[in-house]
Design a protein around this motif. Structure first.
Motif, PDB file in Angstrom:
ATOM      1  N   ASN A   7       0.851  -1.185   0.000  1.00 26.49           N
ATOM      2  CA  ASN A   7       0.000   0.000   0.000  1.00 26.49           C
ATOM      3  C   ASN A   7       0.898   1.250   0.000  1.00 26.49           C
ATOM      4  N   GLU A   8       1.216   1.758  -1.198  1.00 24.06           N
ATOM      5  CA  GLU A   8       2.151   2.873  -1.327  1.00 24.06           C
ATOM      6  C   GLU A   8       1.691   4.140  -0.615  1.00 24.06           C
ATOM      7  N   ALA A   9       0.424   4.435  -0.695  1.00 27.55           N
ATOM      8  CA  ALA A   9      -0.084   5.649  -0.045  1.00 27.55           C
ATOM      9  C   ALA A   9       0.147   5.570   1.462  1.00 27.55           C
ATOM     10  N   LEU A  10      -0.145   4.428   2.033  1.00 31.06           N
ATOM     11  CA  LEU A  10       0.051   4.244   3.469  1.00 31.06           C
ATOM     12  C   LEU A  10       1.542   4.288   3.813  1.00 31.06           C
ATOM     13  N   MET A  11       2.368   3.713   2.963  1.00 33.01           N
ATOM     14  CA  MET A  11       3.816   3.737   3.196  1.00 33.01           C
ATOM     15  C   MET A  11       4.319   5.188   3.247  1.00 33.01           C
ATOM     16  N   CYS A  12       3.811   6.019   2.356  1.00 26.16           N
ATOM     17  CA  CYS A  12       4.208   7.429   2.342  1.00 26.16           C
ATOM     18  C   CYS A  12       3.758   8.140   3.611  1.00 26.16           C
ATOM     19  N   LYS A  13       2.606   7.764   4.132  1.00 33.00           N
ATOM     20  CA  LYS A  13       2.108   8.395   5.362  1.00 33.00           C
ATOM     21  C   LYS A  13       2.890   7.918   6.584  1.00 33.00           C
ATOM     22  N   ILE A  14       3.299   6.672   6.589  1.00 35.02           N
ATOM     23  CA  ILE A  14       4.036   6.107   7.727  1.00 35.02           C
ATOM     24  C   ILE A  14       5.503   6.550   7.709  1.00 35.02           C
ATOM     25  N   PHE A  15       6.040   6.802   6.536  1.00 37.74           N
ATOM     26  CA  PHE A  15       7.453   7.135   6.358  1.00 37.74           C
ATOM     27  C   PHE A  15       7.981   8.167   7.366  1.00 37.74           C
ATOM     28  N   PRO A  16       7.314   9.299   7.565  1.00 40.64           N
ATOM     29  CA  PRO A  16       7.891  10.309   8.457  1.00 40.64           C
ATOM     30  C   PRO A  16       7.919   9.914   9.935  1.00 40.64           C
TER      31      PRO A  16
END
Length: 149
Positions: A7-16
């Motif tokens: 889930n790329e969108a979720l990965m981007c949100k979790i990244f920070p």
């Protein structure tokens, strides 16, 4: 994050959530919609923070280390182990030999390692500790021998 890797969108949100303050400021400063995928995000991050990576030292770095004139064994061994810990790979035999060669030819430890070689890092460290204690005892005796007027 591995659980959500599809889930790329979720990965981007979790990244920070794993970023330190400086990296977080960089992340917060990204323009809206400037990143279109998690892959782009990680590439941008890598490009920005590439200088923060520690580049492993080569075994050749150990060859350049030598005990300086007037330097005691404790200081030399601390410098040596600092460098050794930055070298990637399993080079125990090389480490033992480069440490020995870095000592002055007149140093008692070098003579000891030449006469009775060690076969592993633990033995080397034990022998170094023994000689460091001898040096420290000699330094303490010198300090006591000084007469203060």
């Amino acid at each position: 994050m591995a659980i959500y890797s599809k889930n790329e969108a979720l990965m981007c949100k979790i990244f920070p959530s794993n970023l330190e303050p400086i990296a977080m400021r960089w992340f917060d400063g990204l323009r809206v919609e400037s990143i279109n995928s998690f892959h782009e995000l990680t590439q941008a991050f890598d490009s920005r923070f590439v200088t923060c990576r520690r580049v492993p030292k080569s075994v050749a770095s150990l060859l350049s280390l030598h005990m300086q004139e007037g330097e005691n064994l404790k200081t030399y061994s601390n410098r040596y182990w600092e460098m050794f810990n930055e070298v990637e790979g399993d080079f125990d035999e090389v480490a033992i030999n480069t440490f020995k060669l870095g000592l002055s030819s007149e140093h008692g430890l070098r003579k000891s390692l030449t006469g009775k070689p060690v076969t592993n890092m633990r033995q080397l460290m034990d022998r170094i500790d023994k000689y460091k204690r001898v040096e420290e005892d000699q330094q303490q005796r010198k300090g006591k021998d000084k007469v203060v007027p």
